[in-house]
Design an enzyme around this catalytic site. Structure first.
Site, PDB file in Angstrom:
ATOM      1  N   CYS A  14       0.874  -1.177   0.000  1.00  0.00           N
ATOM      2  CA  CYS A  14       0.000   0.000   0.000  1.00  0.00           C
ATOM      3  C   CYS A  14       0.910   1.225   0.000  1.00  0.00           C
ATOM      4  CB  CYS A  14      -0.999  -0.004   1.163  1.00  0.00           C
ATOM      5  SG  CYS A  14      -0.308   0.179   2.802  1.00  0.00           S
ATOM      6  N   CYS A  88      -1.986   1.518  -4.268  1.00  0.00           N
ATOM      7  CA  CYS A  88      -0.692   2.152  -4.540  1.00  0.00           C
ATOM      8  C   CYS A  88      -0.518   2.526  -6.001  1.00  0.00           C
ATOM      9  CB  CYS A  88       0.464   1.280  -4.056  1.00  0.00           C
ATOM     10  SG  CYS A  88       0.605  -0.297  -4.870  1.00  0.00           S
ATOM     11  N   CYS A  92       3.883  -0.236  -8.247  1.00  0.00           N
ATOM     12  CA  CYS A  92       4.373  -1.605  -8.107  1.00  0.00           C
ATOM     13  C   CYS A  92       4.947  -2.101  -9.423  1.00  0.00           C
ATOM     14  CB  CYS A  92       3.228  -2.509  -7.655  1.00  0.00           C
ATOM     15  SG  CYS A  92       3.793  -4.134  -7.171  1.00  0.00           S
TER      16      CYS A  92
END
Length: 158
Positions: A14, A88, A92
């Site tokens: 997150c 997020c 990533c």
């Protein structure tokens, strides 16, 4: 890739790695009982854990106080079989062969305990399903709780 001799690995990501991902990691550590490798990280880690998330998890008997927000690295993603993101965005890194899931969960930052409990409970439900899927076919860990009949035996027929 996971082999029969190795444990599956999960990375929760997150933004601040202070609430959602830490609660998910705490649940997975507990429910996975050592059968799953657990990581968590944040795209912009906070300085400390969300104290309300810590409190909410303590109510469940799970202590996450030893954890600390950690920065997300490509190595953590590369080393994981499953990567679960929680708000997020595109932070990533994507690697072929990894299983990715995005869990749309409210951010507990700045929320009171009642709101965080709801988020916590949703995370628990999702982690329970994740554990069941990852450990399908593996023998369950023996519980320390002994269960038996809820009513005493009927002794009137002697």
């Amino acid at each position: 890739m996971t082999t029969a001799a190795s444990r599956p690995s999960v990375l929760f990501v997150c933004v601040h790695n202070a609430g959602r991902s830490q609660m998910a990691a705490g649940y997975l550590e507990s429910l996975g009982a050592g059968r799953i490798e657990v990581r968590s990280a944040g795209s912009e880690p906070a300085d400390r854990l969300n104290p309300v998330a810590v409190e909410a998890m303590a109510e469940e008997g799970i202590d996450i106080t030893a954890s600390a927000p950690t920065v997300l690295t490509p190595d953590a993603v590369q080393a994981s079989d499953v990567v679960i993101t929680m708000g997020c965005g595109d932070a990533c890194p994507i690697f072929p062969g990894k299983r990715y899931e995005d869990w749309s969960l409210e951010d507990p930052a700045g929320q009171g305990i009642n709101a965080v409990r709801r988020i916590r409970d949703e995370i628990r439900s999702r982690v329970e399903a994740l554990v069941a899927g990852l450990l399908d076919g593996q023998a369950p860990v023996q519980s320390s709780t002994i269960t038996g009949p809820t009513d005493p035996p009927d002794r009137s027929s002697r």
